[in-house]
Design an enzyme around this catalytic site. Sequence first.
Site, PDB file in Angstrom:
ATOM      1  N   ARG A 100       0.988  -1.445   0.439  1.00 38.75           N
ATOM      2  CA  ARG A 100       0.120   0.109   0.152  1.00 38.75           C
ATOM      3  C   ARG A 100       0.941   1.147  -0.446  1.00 38.75           C
ATOM      4  O   ARG A 100       2.006   1.247   0.674  1.00 38.75           O
ATOM      5  CB  ARG A 100      -1.190   0.007   0.683  1.00 38.75           C
ATOM      6  N   THR A 376     -10.186   0.556  -9.731  1.00 40.17           N
ATOM      7  CA  THR A 376      -9.194  -0.591  -9.087  1.00 40.17           C
ATOM      8  C   THR A 376      -8.691  -1.729  -9.921  1.00 40.17           C
ATOM      9  O   THR A 376      -9.901  -1.668 -10.990  1.00 40.17           O
ATOM     10  CB  THR A 376      -9.603  -0.746  -7.849  1.00 40.17           C
ATOM     11  N   ASN A 396      -6.741   4.472  -7.693  1.00 39.83           N
ATOM     12  CA  ASN A 396      -7.171   4.745  -6.464  1.00 39.83           C
ATOM     13  C   ASN A 396      -8.939   5.102  -7.440  1.00 39.83           C
ATOM     14  O   ASN A 396      -9.488   4.467  -8.227  1.00 39.83           O
ATOM     15  CB  ASN A 396      -7.289   6.073  -5.476  1.00 39.83           C
TER      16      ASN A 396
HETATM   17  N1  GLY Z   1      -8.528   2.881  -3.211  1.00 37.06           N
HETATM   18  C1  GLY Z   1      -9.416   2.301  -3.310  1.00 37.06           C
HETATM   19  C2  GLY Z   1      -8.747   1.472  -1.810  1.00 37.06           C
HETATM   20  O1  GLY Z   1      -8.300   1.432  -1.360  1.00 37.06           O
HETATM   21  O2  GLY Z   1     -10.439   1.129  -1.197  1.00 37.06           O
END
Ligand code: GLY
Length: 565
Positions: A100, A376, A396
């Site tokens: 992430r 996504t 995103n």
């Molecule tokens: N950017 C969407 C998520 O990570 O939930």
Amino acid sequence: MQKLFLLSLLIFLVWACDNSSHAYKTHKHLVTDTAMVVSAHPYASKIGVKIMKQGGNAVDALVATNFALAVVYPRAGNLGGGGFMIIRTPEGEATTLDFRETAPAKAHKNLYLDKQGQVVKGLSRNGGLAVGVPGTVAGLYTAWQKYGRIKDWAVLLKPAIDLAEQGFPVSEAEAHRLNKYKNDFLKWNPDNKTFIKDRWLAGDYLVQPNLAKTLKIIAQKGPKGFYEGPVAQAIVKKVVKSGGIINMDDLKQYQTKFRKPIEVSYKNYKVISMPPPSSGGIALGQLLKIVARYPLKKWGFHSYKTSHLMVEAEKRVYADRAKYLGDSDFYPVPVDTLLSEAYLIKRMSDFSMKKATPSTDIFPGQFQFHKESFETTHISIVDSDRMAVSCTTTLNSNYGSKVIVDGYGFFLNNEMDDFSAKPGVPNQFGLIGAEANAIAPHKRMLSSMTPTIVTKDHEVFMVLGTPGGSTIITSVFQSILNVIDFDMNMYDAVQAKRFHHQFLPDYIMFEKNTFSHKVADQLKQAGHQLKQIKYIGIVKAILVKDGQLEGAGDTRNKDDDVEGY
Ligand code: GLY
């Protein structure tokens, strides 16, 4: 006159043939014996399969498929984003890898607030300040280093480099989006020639020499080629020029993390999913544990009772998400409590089969929901040894922050919007948050991504995941129930209509024809509000049953594709 008609017909036929010649041939449903890849694009799925045929395992295939998606699916496939993956080895060991994005060192709690303490609209969604420190390149390398079988890392990038260099015909969906976001591209990248042109048509070639150059550097130098040196300098330069705060140290210090999965038993199955900083595993686990106490199969698929229960469970689970979930390295997320039987029984104690509990009675808060586009993407893979990988990755929004790294040809994410900019103020998915998901330097923003592997009798049973922002969790939830409780095959489970409630806004989102008139009336009578939306989730899944692999791509995305052998 007749000649003129025949000539027109001929011109039309030539045009029609030409126009359809670039349409991709995709498989939405495939059954094979040995190995399989499901991704958002046929070129990427084919590359994953090719790597396995060359002796690579599921992780090698995942790496090659992901790099290919960064080329052929630029709206979500990425180098400049991040994600999560679940890996289950043939020996049955499961782990998760967190790649992430992180907040830059200079980020702080009030980053997106003005002097009056109000959120400045758009600041966390577009431009340099929206960009989190990317994790994808480090994530793919870490996974390959630990689990890959192909010795030469560069082999996994070669197909993506070729596609970027030689170009490929864009799909209708990609052309549509490239046109839709042209003004945003122009705003942040006025000189870009690769993605900006008068009008994209399906079949137009997208050639990406700058991206090919970046991929070649990564092929040669590994993550150092991305997080240090000229590529890193170009990232920092462009982010700062676009109003952002990422510096060279942020990039150099980026680290992936292996984390213990969330594992929940559901009937005779074990569901393995992503822990914080994703909310996916906890929320999915809570939902499954709540509904496990009720006879869904007897009540029936999309019946009033089943749908009402699922919605009421979802309201409570998303309320918990808003309050308790964030990056567990920064905030003590009460994982065990949230998943405990005692807590979940108590949480449902005010559940009534007859009436909807208003969200204001579950957790206070009122706000407007501004839905924006988001993208996504997910990849599910099973190899010949039954190693399984489930990986969701994202920029995103579509094309992330819309900021392209000059000279290196890739988009940067706008993942900072997944933090809670201010308690109670919704992000682009309408999700609210609190202290647990407040911005802090190096912290990871809360995600809904839910890459999941389900096992039965210690064997892989299902591999699945989806894009869809806040609806990711409920899409995975429904796909699992469709197979386990409603006896669907994987294809039917994926195509089945979906609905979603996320606590706030207080209405059920549903796809056309999800509920019969009778059930819709019953839901309304119980006090639910219903709002039809175009589609919910684009699930990519593999079912392992009777020694065979059944792959399902989602017909909600024309380009979804299953490949296997
Ligand atoms: N950017 C969407 C998520 O990570 O939930």
